[in-house]
Write a protein that holds these residues in place. Sequence first.
Motif, PDB file in Angstrom:
ATOM      1  N   PHE A  24       0.785  -1.229   0.000  1.00 51.31           N
ATOM      2  CA  PHE A  24       0.000   0.000   0.000  1.00 51.31           C
ATOM      3  C   PHE A  24       0.820   1.283   0.000  1.00 51.31           C
ATOM      4  CE2 PHE A  24      -2.596  -3.072   2.537  1.00 51.31           C
ATOM      5  CZ  PHE A  24      -3.593  -3.255   1.614  1.00 51.31           C
ATOM      6  N   GLY A  25       2.057   1.218   0.447  1.00 50.42           N
ATOM      7  CA  GLY A  25       2.828   2.442   0.678  1.00 50.42           C
ATOM      8  C   GLY A  25       2.373   3.072   1.986  1.00 50.42           C
ATOM      9  N   PHE A  26       3.131   4.021   2.478  1.00 50.19           N
ATOM     10  CA  PHE A  26       2.755   4.668   3.740  1.00 50.19           C
ATOM     11  C   PHE A  26       2.025   5.977   3.519  1.00 50.19           C
ATOM     12  CE2 PHE A  26       6.286   2.072   5.591  1.00 50.19           C
ATOM     13  CZ  PHE A  26       5.458   1.269   6.357  1.00 50.19           C
ATOM     14  N   ASP A  27       2.020   6.491   2.311  1.00 46.42           N
ATOM     15  CA  ASP A  27       1.304   7.724   2.012  1.00 46.42           C
ATOM     16  C   ASP A  27       0.028   7.384   1.249  1.00 46.42           C
ATOM     17  OD1 ASP A  27       3.202   9.436   3.161  1.00 46.42           O
ATOM     18  OD2 ASP A  27       4.431   9.351   1.358  1.00 46.42           O
ATOM     19  N   ASN A  28      -0.920   6.761   1.945  1.00 44.42           N
ATOM     20  CA  ASN A  28      -2.155   6.390   1.252  1.00 44.42           C
ATOM     21  C   ASN A  28      -3.259   7.389   1.558  1.00 44.42           C
ATOM     22  OD1 ASN A  28      -3.671   5.654   3.603  1.00 44.42           O
ATOM     23  ND2 ASN A  28      -2.508   3.771   3.706  1.00 44.42           N
ATOM     24  N   SER A  29      -4.230   7.448   0.727  1.00 44.35           N
ATOM     25  CA  SER A  29      -5.324   8.404   0.883  1.00 44.35           C
ATOM     26  C   SER A  29      -6.416   7.902   1.815  1.00 44.35           C
ATOM     27  CB  SER A  29      -5.924   8.716  -0.483  1.00 44.35           C
ATOM     28  OG  SER A  29      -6.450   7.534  -1.053  1.00 44.35           O
ATOM     29  N   GLU A  30      -6.293   6.680   2.284  1.00 50.22           N
ATOM     30  CA  GLU A  30      -7.315   6.103   3.157  1.00 50.22           C
ATOM     31  C   GLU A  30      -7.236   6.654   4.578  1.00 50.22           C
ATOM     32  OE1 GLU A  30      -9.711   4.012   1.950  1.00 50.22           O
ATOM     33  OE2 GLU A  30      -8.747   4.406   0.029  1.00 50.22           O
ATOM     34  N   GLY A  31      -6.104   7.232   4.954  1.00 51.58           N
ATOM     35  CA  GLY A  31      -5.990   7.868   6.255  1.00 51.58           C
ATOM     36  C   GLY A  31      -5.565   6.965   7.386  1.00 51.58           C
ATOM     37  N   GLY A  32      -5.240   5.737   7.143  1.00 52.97           N
ATOM     38  CA  GLY A  32      -4.816   4.839   8.207  1.00 52.97           C
ATOM     39  C   GLY A  32      -3.782   3.856   7.699  1.00 52.97           C
TER      40      GLY A  32
END
Length: 100
Positions: A72-80
């Motif tokens: 997922f990477g650590f800069d995702n747009s899901e917020g968690g």
Amino acid sequence: MGMGIIKIANAGQKLKRSITPKKNGFQGATNSPKKGHFAVYVGETQKRYVIPLSTLDHPLFRELLRWAEEEFGFDNSEGGLQIPCNEDYFEGLISLISAT
């Protein structure tokens, strides 16, 4: 290997920032984890687990973070912080970490 450690350290810093108090309350979700804990989202249903920050120090959890970064990477747009495994696997891993 050095870059992986740096990325894990950066993930830990992001987690700490996400639960740090601000003037107008907590950053992020309204039901923020209690002090010394952080939330992760696991499995297809994104079940929320709140676990101690000390879990970040365990080698098995660090490996799980590497896996999450690849997925997922650590800069995702899901917020968690999303963990790419099923709930049973995660619960077993956390149980193992807690026992050591």
